[in-house]
Design a protein around this motif. Structure first.
Motif, short mmCIF file in Angstrom:
data_model
loop_
_atom_site.label_atom_id
_atom_site.label_comp_id
_atom_site.label_asym_id
_atom_site.label_seq_id
_atom_site.Cartn_x
_atom_site.Cartn_y
_atom_site.Cartn_z
N ALA A 1 -1.83 72.37 -76.22
CA ALA A 1 -2.75 72.47 -75.09
C ALA A 1 -3.63 73.73 -75.17
O ALA A 1 -4.53 73.89 -74.35
CB ALA A 1 -1.97 72.47 -73.78
N SER A 2 -3.38 74.57 -76.14
CA SER A 2 -4.12 75.83 -76.25
C SER A 2 -5.44 75.64 -76.99
O SER A 2 -5.63 74.68 -77.72
CB SER A 2 -3.28 76.89 -76.97
N PRO A 3 -6.38 76.58 -76.80
CA PRO A 3 -7.67 76.50 -77.48
C PRO A 3 -7.55 76.59 -79.01
O PRO A 3 -8.45 76.16 -79.73
CB PRO A 3 -8.44 77.71 -76.95
N VAL A 4 -6.46 77.13 -79.50
CA VAL A 4 -6.26 77.27 -80.94
C VAL A 4 -6.32 75.91 -81.65
O VAL A 4 -6.72 75.81 -82.80
CB VAL A 4 -4.90 77.96 -81.23
N THR A 5 -5.93 74.86 -80.96
CA THR A 5 -5.85 73.54 -81.57
C THR A 5 -7.07 72.67 -81.25
O THR A 5 -7.00 71.45 -81.38
CB THR A 5 -4.58 72.82 -81.10
N ALA A 6 -8.17 73.27 -80.88
CA ALA A 6 -9.36 72.52 -80.48
C ALA A 6 -9.88 71.60 -81.59
O ALA A 6 -10.52 70.59 -81.31
CB ALA A 6 -10.47 73.47 -80.05
N PHE A 7 -9.61 71.89 -82.84
CA PHE A 7 -10.12 71.10 -83.95
C PHE A 7 -9.13 70.03 -84.41
O PHE A 7 -9.43 69.24 -85.30
CB PHE A 7 -10.48 72.03 -85.12
N ILE A 8 -7.95 69.96 -83.80
CA ILE A 8 -6.96 68.94 -84.15
C ILE A 8 -7.25 67.68 -83.35
O ILE A 8 -7.32 67.72 -82.12
CB ILE A 8 -5.53 69.43 -83.87
N THR A 9 -7.43 66.56 -84.04
CA THR A 9 -7.66 65.28 -83.37
C THR A 9 -6.82 64.20 -84.01
O THR A 9 -6.65 64.16 -85.23
CB THR A 9 -9.14 64.85 -83.46
#
Length: 51
Positions: free
Chosen positions: A29-37
């Motif tokens: 849920a953190s911004p660190v994982t914004a590129f994980i889809t």
């Protein structure tokens, strides 16, 4: 983390702690994982073996 009971047959030899699952949820849920889809993340301690 409190000590959890040993579990015969479990790959890691113990059951998972709720905090371990919560940590993964917080990470995803953190911004660190914004590129994980579209990824599957198995949090089963290695119980499921994929051939």
């Amino acid at each position: 983390m409190a000590s959890l009971p040993a579990r015969a047959g479990a790959t890691l030899g113990r059951i998972g702690a709720p905090g371990e699952v919560a940590a993964l949820i917080a990470y995803l849920a953190s911004p660190v994982t914004a590129f994980i889809t579209g990824a599957d993340v198995w949090i089963d301690g290695g119980a499921v073996k994929i051939a």
